[in-house]
Design a protein around this motif. Structure first.
Motif, PDB file in Angstrom:
ATOM      1  N   ALA A 243       0.821  -1.218   0.000  1.00 25.79           N
ATOM      2  CA  ALA A 243       0.000   0.000   0.000  1.00 25.79           C
ATOM      3  C   ALA A 243       0.853   1.266   0.000  1.00 25.79           C
ATOM      4  O   ALA A 243       0.490   2.263  -0.638  1.00 25.79           O
ATOM      5  CB  ALA A 243      -0.944  -0.004   1.205  1.00 25.79           C
ATOM      6  N   HIS A 244       1.982   1.253   0.707  1.00 26.66           N
ATOM      7  CA  HIS A 244       2.819   2.458   0.749  1.00 26.66           C
ATOM      8  C   HIS A 244       3.302   2.846  -0.641  1.00 26.66           C
ATOM      9  O   HIS A 244       3.372   4.033  -0.982  1.00 26.66           O
ATOM     10  CB  HIS A 244       4.019   2.233   1.673  1.00 26.66           C
ATOM     11  N   ALA A 245       3.633   1.865  -1.458  1.00 19.28           N
ATOM     12  CA  ALA A 245       4.122   2.161  -2.805  1.00 19.28           C
ATOM     13  C   ALA A 245       2.989   2.611  -3.719  1.00 19.28           C
ATOM     14  O   ALA A 245       3.109   3.622  -4.423  1.00 19.28           O
ATOM     15  CB  ALA A 245       4.803   0.922  -3.385  1.00 19.28           C
ATOM     16  N   ALA A 251       1.515   5.915 -11.191  1.00 22.75           N
ATOM     17  CA  ALA A 251       1.975   5.000 -12.235  1.00 22.75           C
ATOM     18  C   ALA A 251       2.067   3.585 -11.683  1.00 22.75           C
ATOM     19  O   ALA A 251       1.716   2.601 -12.366  1.00 22.75           O
ATOM     20  CB  ALA A 251       3.326   5.443 -12.782  1.00 22.75           C
ATOM     21  N   GLY A 252       2.530   3.448 -10.440  1.00 23.48           N
ATOM     22  CA  GLY A 252       2.580   2.133  -9.814  1.00 23.48           C
ATOM     23  C   GLY A 252       1.189   1.554  -9.607  1.00 23.48           C
ATOM     24  O   GLY A 252       0.954   0.367  -9.844  1.00 23.48           O
ATOM     25  N   LEU A 253       0.258   2.393  -9.176  1.00 26.36           N
ATOM     26  CA  LEU A 253      -1.125   1.964  -9.005  1.00 26.36           C
ATOM     27  C   LEU A 253      -1.692   1.479 -10.329  1.00 26.36           C
ATOM     28  O   LEU A 253      -2.330   0.410 -10.404  1.00 26.36           O
ATOM     29  CB  LEU A 253      -1.963   3.129  -8.471  1.00 26.36           C
ATOM     30  N   VAL A 283     -10.780   6.778  -9.317  1.00 26.67           N
ATOM     31  CA  VAL A 283     -11.547   6.539  -8.091  1.00 26.67           C
ATOM     32  C   VAL A 283     -10.639   5.956  -7.010  1.00 26.67           C
ATOM     33  O   VAL A 283     -10.652   6.408  -5.852  1.00 26.67           O
ATOM     34  CB  VAL A 283     -12.746   5.616  -8.368  1.00 26.67           C
ATOM     35  N   TYR A 284      -9.827   4.964  -7.375  1.00 24.89           N
ATOM     36  CA  TYR A 284      -8.884   4.394  -6.395  1.00 24.89           C
ATOM     37  C   TYR A 284      -7.902   5.454  -5.918  1.00 24.89           C
ATOM     38  O   TYR A 284      -7.614   5.569  -4.710  1.00 24.89           O
ATOM     39  CB  TYR A 284      -8.113   3.229  -7.019  1.00 24.89           C
ATOM     40  N   ILE A 290      -6.536   2.156  -2.300  1.00 30.94           N
ATOM     41  CA  ILE A 290      -5.899   0.930  -2.759  1.00 30.94           C
ATOM     42  C   ILE A 290      -5.496   0.063  -1.571  1.00 30.94           C
ATOM     43  O   ILE A 290      -5.659  -1.168  -1.590  1.00 30.94           O
ATOM     44  CB  ILE A 290      -4.686   1.225  -3.678  1.00 30.94           C
ATOM     45  N   GLY A 291      -4.981   0.654  -0.504  1.00 26.96           N
ATOM     46  CA  GLY A 291      -4.582  -0.130   0.664  1.00 26.96           C
ATOM     47  C   GLY A 291      -5.769  -0.803   1.328  1.00 26.96           C
ATOM     48  O   GLY A 291      -5.730  -2.003   1.643  1.00 26.96           O
TER      49      GLY A 291
END
Length: 371
Positions: A243-245, A251-253, A283-284, A290-291
């Motif tokens: 989740a931290h990343a 871009a990672g998401l 939305v995320y 995301i976490g």
């Protein structure tokens, strides 16, 4: 307990921050002509990031989201987000709750909703409640452990009661199907019938009396678990590490989520418009969920109060062999009282989004017997 209508919005400053972060993406190297061999294709991701930063019109997409009725339902101080659209026809309509999974959201139901609320035959009309799972999108995020599929099933029951529906139908896939399974085991009298899709790669105890089709299914599921389930193991074991990343890098998401849409959809990312996928990502990103969305895996595999048993609520299945791998009817019948089965000619894991016409048609045909 209270209901509160709201309009999903994102602060313009947050969107400007998103574009700034996208412009500062530190790109990794990639093997020449690797494509999707090692995971997310960097060239494809670059194109999505460029569109997200420069051409994507969030203002127009936000207006599209706001064209349906959004409600926050308070359940013991926890706000659950739903899209609540009533039938466009006069007269009674069957209420149905729609539940998504990961990495989807309520966005995947938008093409389906008008097909359910405004069919050609008024007798087929539904009142639709498209519910965001807790920790996804615009509702509250759980702040204590234990928000698993069983607890979410109880939330679904409370939400539907507050919206005025004592009995209702259910439609779901992925984690949403898991929630409906728990609801059917815990509160079977609330459900008129279930309409489900999707393959579940979690095998559990494999019975010894498998048919030939079931043997092929188990072999495919085992192969899938070896090759494709690393993401779920990470969600189930160390979601906060990831989740931290992902919460810091858009871009990672995008990479983490888009690779799944590519892998699980019939035709890959071409099954959708680029902006549709970017809206789901936005939305995320904008809600920072995301976490909390990934934590649902962690909570569910550790559930201490999930119900077990065969679902006796009448169940209709709309299945595509392009969703991960084919699942035979006899395997599903071990867990559900299947009274309706449709093999779909197209569509993958996100059927409400990929083939809303087929899902609406199948839902209308199946639920006619239960009105």
């Amino acid at each position: 307990m209270a209901l509160r209508e709201f309009r999903p919005t994102v602060d313009p400053a947050a969107m400007e921050d998103l574009r700034t972060r996208l412009s500062m993406t530190r790109w990794p190297d990639q093997i020449t002509n690797a494509g999707w061999t090692y995971g997310m294709d960097t060239d494809v991701l670059r194109a999505f990031v460029d569109r997200w930063r420069n051409g994507y019109d969030w203002t127009a997409e936000q207006a599209r989201l706001q064209s349906v009725r959004h409600v926050l339902v308070d359940v013991d101080g926890f706000a659950v987000h739903v899209v609540h659209e009533r039938s466009a026809h006069r007269g009674p309509a069957m209420p149905v709750v729609l539940l998504h999974g990961w990495p989807g959201s309520f966005v995947q139901f938008l093409p389906l909703i008008p097909l359910l609320t405004a069919p050609a035959d008024p007798a087929d009309a539904f009142d639709v409640v498209a519910m965001s799972l807790p920790g996804f999108g615009f509702g509250d995020r759980p702040t204590e452990p234990g928000m698993d599929v069983a607890r979410i099933a109880d939330l679904v029951g409370s939400v539907m009661t507050q919206l005025g529906y004592d009995r209702f139908a259910g439609r779901g896939s992925d984690l949403g199907a898991g929630v409906l399974q728990q609801l059917a085991l815990r509160q079977p009298d609330r459900l008129v019938a279930l309409h489900l899709s999707g393959t579940n790669p979690y095998l559990g105890d494999v019975p010894p009396d498998l048919s030939e089709a079931e043997q092929r299914f188990v072999a495919a599921a085992q192969q899938w678990n070896q090759a494709e389930m690393a993401y779920a193991m990470e969600h189930s074991s160390k979601p906060q590490t990831l989740a931290h990343a992902l919460n810091d890098s858009p871009a990672g998401l995008a990479s983490w989520i888009l690779e799944k849409f590519h892998r699980w959809s019939d035709g890959g990312l071409a099954a959708y418009s680029r902006d549709e996928l970017l809206t789901n990502l936005t939305v995320y990103w904008a809600t920072g969920t995301i976490g909390s969305s990934m934590r649902l895996y962690y909570e569910t595999v550790r559930s201490s109060h999930a119900a077990w048993g065969r679902v006796e609520v009448p169940t209709g299945m709309a299945m595509s062999d392009r969703d991960m791998f084919p699942t035979p009817r006899e395997w599903v019948e071990r867990s559900y009282r299947v009274v309706h089965w449709t093999d779909l000619p197209r569509g993958g894991h996100f059927l409400e989004w990929e083939a809303p016409d087929l899902i609406a048609e199948d839902m209308r045909g199946f639920f006619r017997s239960y009105r």
